[in-house]
Design a protein around this motif. Structure first.
Motif, PDB file in Angstrom:
ATOM      1  N   VAL A 119       3.137   7.189 -20.493  1.00  0.00           N
ATOM      2  CA  VAL A 119       3.323   6.351 -19.316  1.00  0.00           C
ATOM      3  C   VAL A 119       2.154   6.618 -18.373  1.00  0.00           C
ATOM      4  O   VAL A 119       1.852   7.779 -18.079  1.00  0.00           O
ATOM      5  CB  VAL A 119       4.647   6.656 -18.593  1.00  0.00           C
ATOM      6  N   ILE A 120       1.502   5.546 -17.931  1.00  0.00           N
ATOM      7  CA  ILE A 120       0.421   5.674 -16.959  1.00  0.00           C
ATOM      8  C   ILE A 120       0.733   4.769 -15.778  1.00  0.00           C
ATOM      9  O   ILE A 120       0.866   3.549 -15.938  1.00  0.00           O
ATOM     10  CB  ILE A 120      -0.948   5.302 -17.557  1.00  0.00           C
ATOM     11  N   THR A 121       0.895   5.364 -14.605  1.00  0.00           N
ATOM     12  CA  THR A 121       1.098   4.602 -13.381  1.00  0.00           C
ATOM     13  C   THR A 121      -0.213   4.574 -12.592  1.00  0.00           C
ATOM     14  O   THR A 121      -1.188   5.242 -12.957  1.00  0.00           O
ATOM     15  CB  THR A 121       2.194   5.217 -12.512  1.00  0.00           C
ATOM     16  N   PHE A 122      -0.209   3.805 -11.500  1.00  0.00           N
ATOM     17  CA  PHE A 122      -1.417   3.728 -10.684  1.00  0.00           C
ATOM     18  C   PHE A 122      -1.128   4.134  -9.258  1.00  0.00           C
ATOM     19  O   PHE A 122      -0.295   3.539  -8.582  1.00  0.00           O
ATOM     20  CB  PHE A 122      -2.016   2.323 -10.712  1.00  0.00           C
ATOM     21  N   SER A 123      -1.843   5.160  -8.821  1.00  0.00           N
ATOM     22  CA  SER A 123      -1.897   5.529  -7.415  1.00  0.00           C
ATOM     23  C   SER A 123      -3.221   4.999  -6.868  1.00  0.00           C
ATOM     24  O   SER A 123      -3.748   3.992  -7.346  1.00  0.00           O
ATOM     25  CB  SER A 123      -1.765   7.040  -7.252  1.00  0.00           C
ATOM     26  N   SER A 124      -3.770   5.674  -5.894  1.00  0.00           N
ATOM     27  CA  SER A 124      -5.066   5.301  -5.325  1.00  0.00           C
ATOM     28  C   SER A 124      -5.661   6.523  -4.647  1.00  0.00           C
ATOM     29  O   SER A 124      -4.935   7.339  -4.064  1.00  0.00           O
ATOM     30  CB  SER A 124      -4.897   4.185  -4.291  1.00  0.00           C
ATOM     31  N   SER A 125      -6.974   6.641  -4.713  1.00  0.00           N
ATOM     32  CA  SER A 125      -7.630   7.751  -4.029  1.00  0.00           C
ATOM     33  C   SER A 125      -7.508   7.661  -2.512  1.00  0.00           C
ATOM     34  O   SER A 125      -7.757   8.647  -1.813  1.00  0.00           O
ATOM     35  CB  SER A 125      -9.106   7.821  -4.428  1.00  0.00           C
TER      36      SER A 125
ATOM     37  N   ASP B 118       7.689  -4.522   3.772  1.00  0.00           N
ATOM     38  CA  ASP B 118       8.789  -4.623   2.812  1.00  0.00           C
ATOM     39  C   ASP B 118       8.332  -5.286   1.520  1.00  0.00           C
ATOM     40  O   ASP B 118       8.711  -4.857   0.421  1.00  0.00           O
ATOM     41  CB  ASP B 118       9.951  -5.412   3.422  1.00  0.00           C
ATOM     42  N   ASP B 119       7.517  -6.328   1.634  1.00  0.00           N
ATOM     43  CA  ASP B 119       7.044  -7.037   0.452  1.00  0.00           C
ATOM     44  C   ASP B 119       6.160  -6.144  -0.408  1.00  0.00           C
ATOM     45  O   ASP B 119       6.303  -6.102  -1.637  1.00  0.00           O
ATOM     46  CB  ASP B 119       6.274  -8.290   0.888  1.00  0.00           C
ATOM     47  N   MET B 120       5.267  -5.409   0.239  1.00  0.00           N
ATOM     48  CA  MET B 120       4.360  -4.539  -0.504  1.00  0.00           C
ATOM     49  C   MET B 120       5.110  -3.384  -1.158  1.00  0.00           C
ATOM     50  O   MET B 120       4.872  -3.047  -2.323  1.00  0.00           O
ATOM     51  CB  MET B 120       3.275  -4.005   0.429  1.00  0.00           C
ATOM     52  N   HIS B 121       6.042  -2.811  -0.438  1.00  0.00           N
ATOM     53  CA  HIS B 121       6.780  -1.688  -0.996  1.00  0.00           C
ATOM     54  C   HIS B 121       7.767  -2.132  -2.069  1.00  0.00           C
ATOM     55  O   HIS B 121       8.102  -1.353  -2.960  1.00  0.00           O
ATOM     56  CB  HIS B 121       7.470  -0.911   0.123  1.00  0.00           C
ATOM     57  N   ARG B 122       8.216  -3.387  -2.000  1.00  0.00           N
ATOM     58  CA  ARG B 122       9.068  -3.901  -3.072  1.00  0.00           C
ATOM     59  C   ARG B 122       8.319  -3.871  -4.408  1.00  0.00           C
ATOM     60  O   ARG B 122       8.879  -3.474  -5.432  1.00  0.00           O
ATOM     61  CB  ARG B 122       9.521  -5.332  -2.760  1.00  0.00           C
ATOM     62  N   THR B 123       7.065  -4.309  -4.371  1.00  0.00           N
ATOM     63  CA  THR B 123       6.269  -4.291  -5.606  1.00  0.00           C
ATOM     64  C   THR B 123       5.816  -2.882  -5.954  1.00  0.00           C
ATOM     65  O   THR B 123       5.998  -2.422  -7.092  1.00  0.00           O
ATOM     66  CB  THR B 123       5.039  -5.204  -5.450  1.00  0.00           C
ATOM     67  N   ASN B 124       5.241  -2.170  -4.993  1.00  0.00           N
ATOM     68  CA  ASN B 124       4.576  -0.910  -5.307  1.00  0.00           C
ATOM     69  C   ASN B 124       5.537   0.248  -5.536  1.00  0.00           C
ATOM     70  O   ASN B 124       5.280   1.100  -6.403  1.00  0.00           O
ATOM     71  CB  ASN B 124       3.604  -0.547  -4.186  1.00  0.00           C
ATOM     72  N   ILE B 125       6.628   0.308  -4.790  1.00  0.00           N
ATOM     73  CA  ILE B 125       7.573   1.414  -4.948  1.00  0.00           C
ATOM     74  C   ILE B 125       8.741   1.008  -5.851  1.00  0.00           C
ATOM     75  O   ILE B 125       8.941   1.596  -6.912  1.00  0.00           O
ATOM     76  CB  ILE B 125       8.091   1.917  -3.590  1.00  0.00           C
ATOM     77  N   ARG B 126       9.498  -0.009  -5.436  1.00  0.00           N
ATOM     78  CA  ARG B 126      10.613  -0.433  -6.276  1.00  0.00           C
ATOM     79  C   ARG B 126      10.127  -0.850  -7.676  1.00  0.00           C
ATOM     80  O   ARG B 126      10.737  -0.491  -8.688  1.00  0.00           O
ATOM     81  CB  ARG B 126      11.371  -1.587  -5.625  1.00  0.00           C
TER      82      ARG B 126
ATOM     83  N   SER C 271       2.922   3.808  -0.043  1.00  0.00           N
ATOM     84  CA  SER C 271       3.529   3.338  -1.294  1.00  0.00           C
ATOM     85  C   SER C 271       2.945   4.064  -2.496  1.00  0.00           C
ATOM     86  O   SER C 271       3.665   4.388  -3.447  1.00  0.00           O
ATOM     87  CB  SER C 271       3.340   1.819  -1.434  1.00  0.00           C
ATOM     88  N   LYS C 272       1.660   4.349  -2.458  1.00  0.00           N
ATOM     89  CA  LYS C 272       1.033   5.030  -3.586  1.00  0.00           C
ATOM     90  C   LYS C 272       1.382   6.522  -3.615  1.00  0.00           C
ATOM     91  O   LYS C 272       1.438   7.141  -4.682  1.00  0.00           O
ATOM     92  CB  LYS C 272      -0.483   4.810  -3.549  1.00  0.00           C
ATOM     93  N   GLY C 273       1.630   7.099  -2.442  1.00  0.00           N
ATOM     94  CA  GLY C 273       2.148   8.469  -2.432  1.00  0.00           C
ATOM     95  C   GLY C 273       3.491   8.553  -3.119  1.00  0.00           C
ATOM     96  O   GLY C 273       3.789   9.518  -3.835  1.00  0.00           O
ATOM     97  N   ALA C 274       4.317   7.538  -2.929  1.00  0.00           N
ATOM     98  CA  ALA C 274       5.601   7.483  -3.614  1.00  0.00           C
ATOM     99  C   ALA C 274       5.418   7.380  -5.118  1.00  0.00           C
ATOM    100  O   ALA C 274       6.162   8.004  -5.902  1.00  0.00           O
ATOM    101  CB  ALA C 274       6.422   6.296  -3.099  1.00  0.00           C
TER     102      ALA C 274
END
Length: 250
Positions: free
Chosen positions: A141-147, A114-122, A162-165
């Motif tokens: 706009v440039i966001t960050f995903s991950s390989s 929940d904590d990680m998704h709060r930052t990464n998704i929300r 979270s990065k897929g989101a």
């Protein structure tokens, strides 16, 4: 809040979240080299954010450091307010703030999830919403995903989800901003020598990961910052894409 003594007049303006360290700090400095005034968003490390501002202003640029919880809509709105009040508007948003915790799915603490998704998704939604409302036409706009979204490394399940989101949101936002000449892209770094990536990994693991790309090395924050600077600039036709800056790792 730390503020430079340099005023920006007529410059393009960038908001960079996660700007106190790693890829975010190098990106802030790199954008300043291109003449952008930079709002350096940071979560906790004020000294590191102030150091980024000092580096930018020492080279003749303009910068301000602002503390922000990217998942807090009022705090993010205040960052955009600062950019508008100090520099006149916002042209580029780079959302680099993120959390990463690794665990097999069977052992994952849902509070950590929940904590990680709060930052990464929300957090990405909140920053993207402000960008959509307040970015000047012709911006980026440039966001960050991950390989790791494609590499499917064990223990990266929660982080990769979270990065897929982030990728899905980014591609949709590009289409929602149709007609405003605003590009929206995600950068998906591969293994990059940042504190976030290196934490918890032994030397053998790091060496193995560094050997996977054909270039046979880890990426650096400066490598990724160059990609962001290109996407932030005018004169290209890249939009609604995920750019995998990973040295060729597959």
């Amino acid at each position: 809040m730390a503020i430079s003594t340099v005023e920006a007049t007529g410059a393009r303006v960038a908001v960079v979240t996660g700007g106190s360290g790693g890829i975010g700090s190098r990106t802030a400095v790199r954008l300043a080299e291109d003449g952008l005034a930079v709002v350096v968003g940071y979560t906790a490390n004020r000294d590191a954010a102030d150091a980024v501002v000092t580096e930018i202003t020492a080279n003749g640029g303009a910068a301000v450091a602002v503390r922000v919880d990217v998942a807090d809509e009022q705090a993010v709105a205040a960052v955009f307010d600062t950019a508008e009040d100090r520099f006149g508007g916002v042209d580029v948003v780079v959302h680099a703030a993120a959390r990463m915790r690794l665990s097999p799915l069977a052992d994952l603490d849902l509070a950590v999830l929940d904590d990680m998704h709060r930052t990464n998704i929300r957090g990405t939604f909140v920053v993207a919403r402000q960008a959509a409302r307040r970015l000047r036409d012709g911006g980026a706009v440039i966001t960050f995903s991950s390989s790791v979204v494609g590499l499917a490394f064990p223990e990266y399940g929660a982080y990769s989800a979270s990065k897929g989101a982030v990728e899905a949101l980014t591609l949709i936002l590009a289409r929602e901003l149709r007609g405003r000449n605003i590009t929206v892209n995600a950068v998906a770094p591969g293994p990059t020598a940042t504190e976030l990536f290196l934490q918890g990994k032994d030397a053998g693991t790091i060496a193995r990961l560094a050997d996977q790309p054909p270039l046979r090395r880890l990426g650096t924050p400066a490598d990724v910052a160059e990609v962001v600077a290109f996407l932030a600039g005018p004169g290209h036709w890249i939009n609604g894409q995920v750019v995998r800056a990973n040295g060729g790792i597959v």
